[in-house]
Design an enzyme around this catalytic site. Structure first.
Site, PDB file in Angstrom:
ATOM      1  N   ASN A  15      -1.171  -2.960   7.276  1.00  0.00           N
ATOM      2  CA  ASN A  15      -1.590  -2.411   8.281  1.00  0.00           C
ATOM      3  C   ASN A  15      -0.438  -2.163   9.432  1.00  0.00           C
ATOM      4  O   ASN A  15      -1.042  -1.606  10.484  1.00  0.00           O
ATOM      5  CB  ASN A  15      -2.969  -3.153   8.791  1.00  0.00           C
ATOM      6  CG  ASN A  15      -2.167  -4.839   8.961  1.00  0.00           C
ATOM      7  OD1 ASN A  15      -1.804  -5.281   8.405  1.00  0.00           O
ATOM      8  ND2 ASN A  15      -2.223  -4.690  10.469  1.00  0.00           N
ATOM      9  N   LYS A  34      -4.936  -5.914 -11.517  1.00  0.00           N
ATOM     10  CA  LYS A  34      -4.924  -5.300 -10.292  1.00  0.00           C
ATOM     11  C   LYS A  34      -5.271  -3.896 -10.221  1.00  0.00           C
ATOM     12  O   LYS A  34      -4.380  -3.168 -10.734  1.00  0.00           O
ATOM     13  CB  LYS A  34      -3.389  -5.645  -9.514  1.00  0.00           C
ATOM     14  CG  LYS A  34      -3.175  -4.926  -8.313  1.00  0.00           C
ATOM     15  CD  LYS A  34      -3.358  -5.774  -7.195  1.00  0.00           C
ATOM     16  CE  LYS A  34      -2.937  -5.026  -5.962  1.00  0.00           C
ATOM     17  NZ  LYS A  34      -3.649  -5.516  -4.795  1.00  0.00           N
ATOM     18  N   LYS A  55       3.213  -9.010  -2.050  1.00  0.00           N
ATOM     19  CA  LYS A  55       4.291  -8.874  -1.415  1.00  0.00           C
ATOM     20  C   LYS A  55       4.361 -10.368  -0.582  1.00  0.00           C
ATOM     21  O   LYS A  55       5.404 -10.605   0.199  1.00  0.00           O
ATOM     22  CB  LYS A  55       4.068  -7.809  -0.318  1.00  0.00           C
ATOM     23  CG  LYS A  55       2.983  -7.815   1.108  1.00  0.00           C
ATOM     24  CD  LYS A  55       3.619  -8.276   2.148  1.00  0.00           C
ATOM     25  CE  LYS A  55       2.681  -8.393   3.159  1.00  0.00           C
ATOM     26  NZ  LYS A  55       1.202  -8.602   2.931  1.00  0.00           N
TER      27      LYS A  55
END
Ligand code: ADP
Ligand code: MG
Length: 310
Positions: free
Chosen positions: A11, A127, A211
């Site tokens: 974001n 995923k 991440k």
């Protein structure tokens, strides 16, 4: 000067409802740097970032142009996203550098992350990534490309890829060299490009690395004092989304480990941030922060966010 790793969430560059064009991403990146402002001069900063929306768009570009140009492997799409996001961050940082009178220059590094080829996730890809396919297309992809695919709650079929644990940041020495020469490195974008080692060589694998977990390995391996994970919530919460939800403030390793083991953090979102923080502190880190971009400076001063200490 205190060394810190700052991990920008997806974001920081694209928010829900953003169109995804390059100018918007650059503008979001500028907002990210300007909310850090002069803090960028107070620490020896290393930046990492997510790439979910960007790599999703690259996969779509692959898919829709497959009859005119060769689709690229997923791991190379990760490299494209590092370059693309790195460019947006570079333009944005240079504007902030000018406005805040910062001295360091930014340097974007293509970064690979070593994973174990025997990681259990390789036999259980879970995923979902990329576009939705019809049942027919999915059957073809499963047969011809050996993809794992799954129907996603009535919306169509999606590819499933492994999400292995990060072991080592291959460009660690290059990052340290950039730091000792006074640069601000941007590295481990999207968790890094996943590679496995066989016969003494590295090769790319189609997988995605979280991440936050990769940023934790990065922070430990360069002896950062703090790991700062910036996302779109001010804190990690207990009973998140329920009327009795409670923000977690300053918390020690034992307590956060107990919360985590009781399964209160959502798997694909807050869970990996908490795990990243726990791993970082266990490997000698002094503090891990989870907060929003807007609260980053207050959290660095110990006045906001979820702050995890030994
Ligand atoms: P990022 O791109 O920053 O990694 P994620 O969407 O992966 O963002 O993770 C942040 C999201 O985690 C928040 O927007 C929030 O909705 C969600 N979340 C799930 N569980 C919790 C929790 N216990 N406390 C706070 N946020 C939570
Ligand atoms: Mg995330």
């Amino acid at each position: 000067m205190e060394r810190i790793v700052i991990a920008f969430g997806g974001n920081a560059l694209l928010r829900k409802g953003d169109s995804g064009d390059f100018e918007t991403q650059s503008a979001r990146a500028y907002e990210a740097f300007s909310s850090l402002g002069s803090a960028l001069a107070e620490y020896e900063v290393v930046i990492s970032h997510g790439n979910g929306p960007q790599v999703g768009n690259i996969l779509l570009q692959n898919e829709f142009s497959r009859n005119v140009t060769q689709p690229m492997p997923l791991y190379s799409c990760g490299a494209m996203s590092q370059g693309l996001i790195g460019l947006a961050l570079s333009f944005a940082y240079e504007r902030a550098k000018y406005e805040f009178g910062l001295s360091r220059d930014i340097s974007v590094l293509m970064t690979r992350t070593l994973v174990d080829k025997n990681d259990p996730s390789f036999t259980n890809p879970s995923k979902p990534i990329g576009p939705f396919y019809t049942e027919e297309e999915a059957a073809k992809n499963m047969k011809e490309k050996k993809w794992s695919m799954k129907e996603d709650s009535g919306r169509g079929w999606r590819r499933l890829v492994p999400s292995p644990d990060p072991i080592e940041i291959l460009e660690r020495k290059q990052i340290l060299s950039l730091l000792s020469n006074g640069f601000l490195p941007v590295c481990s974008g999207g968790g890094g490009i996943p590679v496995v080692k066989s016969n003494g060589f590295y090769e790319g694998v189609d997988a995605v690395i979280d991440k936050d977990l990769a940023s934790s390995v990065l922070a430990s391996s360069i002896n950062a004092r703090r790991l700062v994970i910036l996302t779109d919530v001010e804190n990690a919460f207990l009973a998140y989304g329920k009327p009795e939800q409670e923000a977690i403030g300053i918390v020690n390793l034992d307590k956060i480990t107990a919360y985590s083991e009781s399964g209160v953090f959502a798997k694909g979102s807050m869970g990996p941030k908490i795990t990243a923080a726990i791993r970082f502190i266990r490997s000698g880190g002094k503090e891990a922060i989870i907060t929003s971009l807007d609260n980053a400076r207050a959290a660095l001063a110990g006045k906001a966010g979820t702050i995890i200490r030994p």
